[in-house]
Design a protein around this motif. Sequence first.
Motif, mmCIF file in Angstrom:
data_model
loop_
_atom_site.group_PDB
_atom_site.id
_atom_site.type_symbol
_atom_site.label_atom_id
_atom_site.label_comp_id
_atom_site.label_asym_id
_atom_site.label_seq_id
_atom_site.Cartn_x
_atom_site.Cartn_y
_atom_site.Cartn_z
ATOM 1 N N ILE A 50 1.004 10.974 -15.878
ATOM 2 C CA ILE A 50 1.430 10.309 -17.023
ATOM 3 C C ILE A 50 2.352 9.257 -16.142
ATOM 4 O O ILE A 50 2.224 7.766 -16.283
ATOM 5 C CB ILE A 50 2.244 10.855 -18.036
ATOM 6 N N VAL A 62 2.363 4.038 -14.326
ATOM 7 C CA VAL A 62 2.319 4.730 -15.615
ATOM 8 C C VAL A 62 0.885 4.863 -16.359
ATOM 9 O O VAL A 62 0.039 3.742 -16.379
ATOM 10 C CB VAL A 62 3.217 4.097 -16.835
ATOM 11 N N MET A 63 0.282 6.076 -16.538
ATOM 12 C CA MET A 63 -0.961 6.042 -17.002
ATOM 13 C C MET A 63 -2.163 5.475 -16.060
ATOM 14 O O MET A 63 -3.042 4.812 -16.669
ATOM 15 C CB MET A 63 -1.296 5.642 -18.311
ATOM 16 N N ARG A 67 7.064 -2.181 -20.881
ATOM 17 C CA ARG A 67 6.813 -0.764 -20.537
ATOM 18 C C ARG A 67 7.065 -0.133 -21.941
ATOM 19 O O ARG A 67 6.820 1.155 -22.206
ATOM 20 C CB ARG A 67 7.537 -0.213 -19.501
ATOM 21 N N LYS A 103 5.696 0.144 -24.513
ATOM 22 C CA LYS A 103 4.466 0.493 -25.321
ATOM 23 C C LYS A 103 4.264 1.988 -24.635
ATOM 24 O O LYS A 103 3.347 2.716 -25.595
ATOM 25 C CB LYS A 103 3.424 -0.423 -24.942
ATOM 26 N N TYR A 104 4.537 2.177 -23.642
ATOM 27 C CA TYR A 104 4.404 3.615 -23.022
ATOM 28 C C TYR A 104 5.510 4.456 -23.206
ATOM 29 O O TYR A 104 5.374 5.751 -23.180
ATOM 30 C CB TYR A 104 3.971 3.440 -21.345
ATOM 31 N N GLU A 164 3.860 7.710 -24.348
ATOM 32 C CA GLU A 164 3.465 8.535 -23.394
ATOM 33 C C GLU A 164 4.326 9.537 -22.519
ATOM 34 O O GLU A 164 4.163 10.562 -22.084
ATOM 35 C CB GLU A 164 2.785 7.624 -22.168
#
Length: 252
Positions: free
Chosen positions: A4, A68-69, A81, A83-84, A171
């Motif tokens: 992640i 991230v991802m 960021r 959105k995560y 996430e």
Amino acid sequence: MTKIIELKNATVQVNNGLDDAKTILDDVTLTIYEHDFLTILGGNGAGKSTLFNVIAGTLPLTEGSITVMGEDVTFMTAQKRAKYISRVFQDPKMGTAPRMTVAENLLIAKYRGEKRRLISRRIQDHKEEFQRMIAKIGNGLENHLETPAGLLSGGQRQALSLLMATIKRPELLLLDEHTAALDPKTSAALMNLTEKFIKDDHLTALMITHRMEDALKYGNRLLVMKDGCIIQDLAADKKSEMTISDYYGLFE
């Protein structure tokens, strides 16, 4: 296992005003895997909040990188960021808009990370959904859908902050000493709610805590920080064997 978050040689230096740079995050390399629930212990100035700010994007790295991802977000703003990543702060006042109702706060959170457009969100269309959500909290919040967040108790406001942070499954959920400002009974109730959210929604979470008991009870990994470094990264099997006395010994 899905990665992640991945930090590589993450370093943050700040100028102390005397033409001398101070390192507050020192060459940290860390991988957080899907469904990890990490607790972080460390004294004041250990680098815990710096690590959170680096991950959230509110503090830039001096050196190193963060993904991230699998996406390099080293130079990505905190807004992008979002959105995560979502975050619950220590101060109950920081996660909510005090003059907006519980329903209005939830509506904002529902569209976290999306482009904002000047159109009506038709809050009436979401009230039944939001009422079902807050009914699961169990601390009286279900009676306050139309109450401004600033009039809630500290425990209710933190529970709302937690709900807002997870309404769009992030996430990574950052829990920044989110029970520290609460009394012991309210803190315990919020931690039980936190664990339920993490387990039921299969979340990945990173939690700073000063409560040794919470570090012992919750999570599958324990990070111990000192002087901007991670000095211990204990997996679930090692963590389960430890006592409160062992935890205190980590700082000696």
